[in-house]
Scaffold this motif. Structure first.
Motif, PDB file in Angstrom:
ATOM      1  N   ARG A 122       0.168  -9.905  20.623  1.00 24.93           N
ATOM      2  CA  ARG A 122       0.135 -11.179  19.900  1.00 24.93           C
ATOM      3  C   ARG A 122      -0.347 -11.073  18.451  1.00 24.93           C
ATOM      4  NH1 ARG A 122       1.341 -15.017  23.603  1.00 24.93           N
ATOM      5  NH2 ARG A 122       0.763 -14.621  25.758  1.00 24.93           N
ATOM      6  N   SER A 123      -1.098 -10.032  18.105  1.00 22.45           N
ATOM      7  CA  SER A 123      -1.629  -9.928  16.745  1.00 22.45           C
ATOM      8  C   SER A 123      -0.602  -9.387  15.748  1.00 22.45           C
ATOM      9  CB  SER A 123      -2.887  -9.069  16.718  1.00 22.45           C
ATOM     10  OG  SER A 123      -2.581  -7.762  17.154  1.00 22.45           O
ATOM     11  N   VAL A 124       0.564  -8.982  16.267  1.00 22.33           N
ATOM     12  CA  VAL A 124       1.641  -8.486  15.405  1.00 22.33           C
ATOM     13  C   VAL A 124       2.947  -9.171  15.822  1.00 22.33           C
ATOM     14  CG1 VAL A 124       0.534  -6.219  15.080  1.00 22.33           C
ATOM     15  CG2 VAL A 124       2.218  -6.516  16.896  1.00 22.33           C
ATOM     16  N   SER A 125       3.928  -9.139  14.954  1.00 26.90           N
ATOM     17  CA  SER A 125       5.257  -9.642  15.292  1.00 26.90           C
ATOM     18  C   SER A 125       6.130  -8.460  15.683  1.00 26.90           C
ATOM     19  CB  SER A 125       5.885 -10.362  14.094  1.00 26.90           C
ATOM     20  OG  SER A 125       5.144 -11.516  13.780  1.00 26.90           O
ATOM     21  N   VAL A 126       6.577  -8.436  16.934  1.00 31.00           N
ATOM     22  CA  VAL A 126       7.448  -7.368  17.407  1.00 31.00           C
ATOM     23  C   VAL A 126       8.887  -7.778  17.108  1.00 31.00           C
ATOM     24  CG1 VAL A 126       8.242  -6.055  19.417  1.00 31.00           C
ATOM     25  CG2 VAL A 126       5.821  -6.700  19.210  1.00 31.00           C
ATOM     26  N   VAL A 127       9.601  -6.899  16.394  1.00 28.88           N
ATOM     27  CA  VAL A 127      10.978  -7.175  15.987  1.00 28.88           C
ATOM     28  C   VAL A 127      11.902  -6.211  16.726  1.00 28.88           C
ATOM     29  CG1 VAL A 127      12.593  -7.261  14.039  1.00 28.88           C
ATOM     30  CG2 VAL A 127      10.172  -7.880  13.703  1.00 28.88           C
ATOM     31  N   ALA A 128      12.801  -6.764  17.544  1.00 25.35           N
ATOM     32  CA  ALA A 128      13.755  -5.941  18.285  1.00 25.35           C
ATOM     33  C   ALA A 128      15.100  -5.868  17.562  1.00 25.35           C
ATOM     34  CB  ALA A 128      13.945  -6.490  19.700  1.00 25.35           C
ATOM     35  N   ASP A 129      15.275  -6.688  16.517  1.00 24.18           N
ATOM     36  CA  ASP A 129      16.525  -6.724  15.755  1.00 24.18           C
ATOM     37  C   ASP A 129      16.685  -5.459  14.922  1.00 24.18           C
ATOM     38  OD1 ASP A 129      16.802  -9.310  16.726  1.00 24.18           O
ATOM     39  OD2 ASP A 129      15.914 -10.215  14.940  1.00 24.18           O
ATOM     40  N   ASP A 130      17.882  -5.265  14.392  1.00 22.42           N
ATOM     41  CA  ASP A 130      18.162  -4.166  13.474  1.00 22.42           C
ATOM     42  C   ASP A 130      17.226  -4.280  12.268  1.00 22.42           C
ATOM     43  OD1 ASP A 130      19.217  -2.135  11.935  1.00 22.42           O
ATOM     44  OD2 ASP A 130      21.167  -3.087  11.660  1.00 22.42           O
ATOM     45  N   ALA A 131      16.487  -3.214  11.984  1.00 20.36           N
ATOM     46  CA  ALA A 131      15.473  -3.240  10.929  1.00 20.36           C
ATOM     47  C   ALA A 131      16.057  -3.449   9.539  1.00 20.36           C
ATOM     48  CB  ALA A 131      14.672  -1.944  10.954  1.00 20.36           C
ATOM     49  N   VAL A 132      17.222  -2.883   9.244  1.00 22.57           N
ATOM     50  CA  VAL A 132      17.758  -2.921   7.880  1.00 22.57           C
ATOM     51  C   VAL A 132      17.984  -4.357   7.387  1.00 22.57           C
ATOM     52  CG1 VAL A 132      19.700  -2.244   6.397  1.00 22.57           C
ATOM     53  CG2 VAL A 132      18.653  -0.579   7.951  1.00 22.57           C
ATOM     54  N   PRO A 133      18.745  -5.210   8.079  1.00 20.60           N
ATOM     55  CA  PRO A 133      18.911  -6.578   7.574  1.00 20.60           C
ATOM     56  C   PRO A 133      17.614  -7.391   7.619  1.00 20.60           C
ATOM     57  CG  PRO A 133      20.159  -6.287   9.620  1.00 20.60           C
ATOM     58  CD  PRO A 133      19.607  -4.946   9.238  1.00 20.60           C
ATOM     59  N   PHE A 134      16.778  -7.130   8.620  1.00 17.37           N
ATOM     60  CA  PHE A 134      15.510  -7.858   8.719  1.00 17.37           C
ATOM     61  C   PHE A 134      14.629  -7.553   7.508  1.00 17.37           C
ATOM     62  CE2 PHE A 134      11.185  -8.700   9.964  1.00 17.37           C
ATOM     63  CZ  PHE A 134      11.274  -9.879  10.694  1.00 17.37           C
ATOM     64  N   VAL A 135      14.486  -6.266   7.194  1.00 10.40           N
ATOM     65  CA  VAL A 135      13.640  -5.859   6.066  1.00 10.40           C
ATOM     66  C   VAL A 135      14.253  -6.315   4.739  1.00 10.40           C
ATOM     67  CG1 VAL A 135      12.682  -3.864   4.832  1.00 10.40           C
ATOM     68  CG2 VAL A 135      12.571  -3.970   7.337  1.00 10.40           C
ATOM     69  N   ALA A 136      15.567  -6.244   4.616  1.00 12.45           N
ATOM     70  CA  ALA A 136      16.222  -6.746   3.392  1.00 12.45           C
ATOM     71  C   ALA A 136      15.898  -8.220   3.195  1.00 12.45           C
ATOM     72  CB  ALA A 136      17.731  -6.526   3.474  1.00 12.45           C
ATOM     73  N   GLY A 137      15.864  -8.987   4.276  1.00 11.39           N
ATOM     74  CA  GLY A 137      15.496 -10.396   4.192  1.00 11.39           C
ATOM     75  C   GLY A 137      14.055 -10.586   3.770  1.00 11.39           C
TER      76      GLY A 137
END
Length: 183
Positions: A87-102
């Protein structure tokens, strides 16, 4: 549009390893120099990115950095971690490249890319990393977890800063030239 800066930073042996094969970092030397650099750096970021392996190591460390840093949004990229258990972090299962670009396009301070070369290599390959900061330690480990994975291509850098520190370490910071990176 002005985008946020992503900095990949780590302590590394002179031969390019960030940990021993068993993930031990007993060879790292801490000094007042390092503390001053880190203190100044953390004041310039409001977001941390890391992969699952780095998160698990950080969460288990005595400093517990993987549990989330005060006032800093932490994203862990993993397809295996369960968000409700972290809960103290946001776990991202999506493709990292578009997420990080956003994330780069959002308002905010700088973004810290923490940890291993696998995750960093993907973001460097796609032109998302802007700076690389290294605390180079005077030790040759001979083997271990590499700072960078085999990217299969050259990434050019411009030196921004270089300074010797106590204990024989050298701090270097580079700007990534994006001309040849994938976008």
């Amino acid at each position: 549009m002005l985008m946020r800066t992503i900095t990949y930073g780590a302590a590394t042996s002179l031969d390019g390893f960030i940990a021993r094969k068993d993930q031990a970092v007993d060879w790292l030397a801490w000094s007042d120099d390092v503390s001053a650099i880190m203190s100044q750096y953390w004041s310039t970021v409001d977001t941390v990115l890391m992969g699952r392996k780095t998160y698990e190591i950080a969460a288990a460390s005595e400093h517990g950095a993987g549990g989330g840093l005060q006032g800093i949004k932490t994203y862990v990229f993993s397809r295996t971690l369960k968000p409700r258990e972290h809960r103290s972090v946001s776990v991202v299962a999506d493709d990292a490249v578009p997420f990080v670009a956003g994330l780069k396009r959002e308002q905010g301070k700088g973004i810290c890319l923490m940890g291993g070369g696998e995750f960093a290599g993907v973001l460097i390959e796609h032109g998302l990393v802007d700076e690389i900061g290294l605390n180079v330690h005077p030790v040759l480990l001979g083997s271990g977890i590499p700072m960078f994975r085999d990217a299969g291509h050259q990434t050019d850098l411009d030196l921004i800063e270089c300074r010797p520190m106590k204990g024989g370490c050298v701090y270097v910071r580079y700007r990534v030239k994006h001309s040849g990176a994938k976008r």
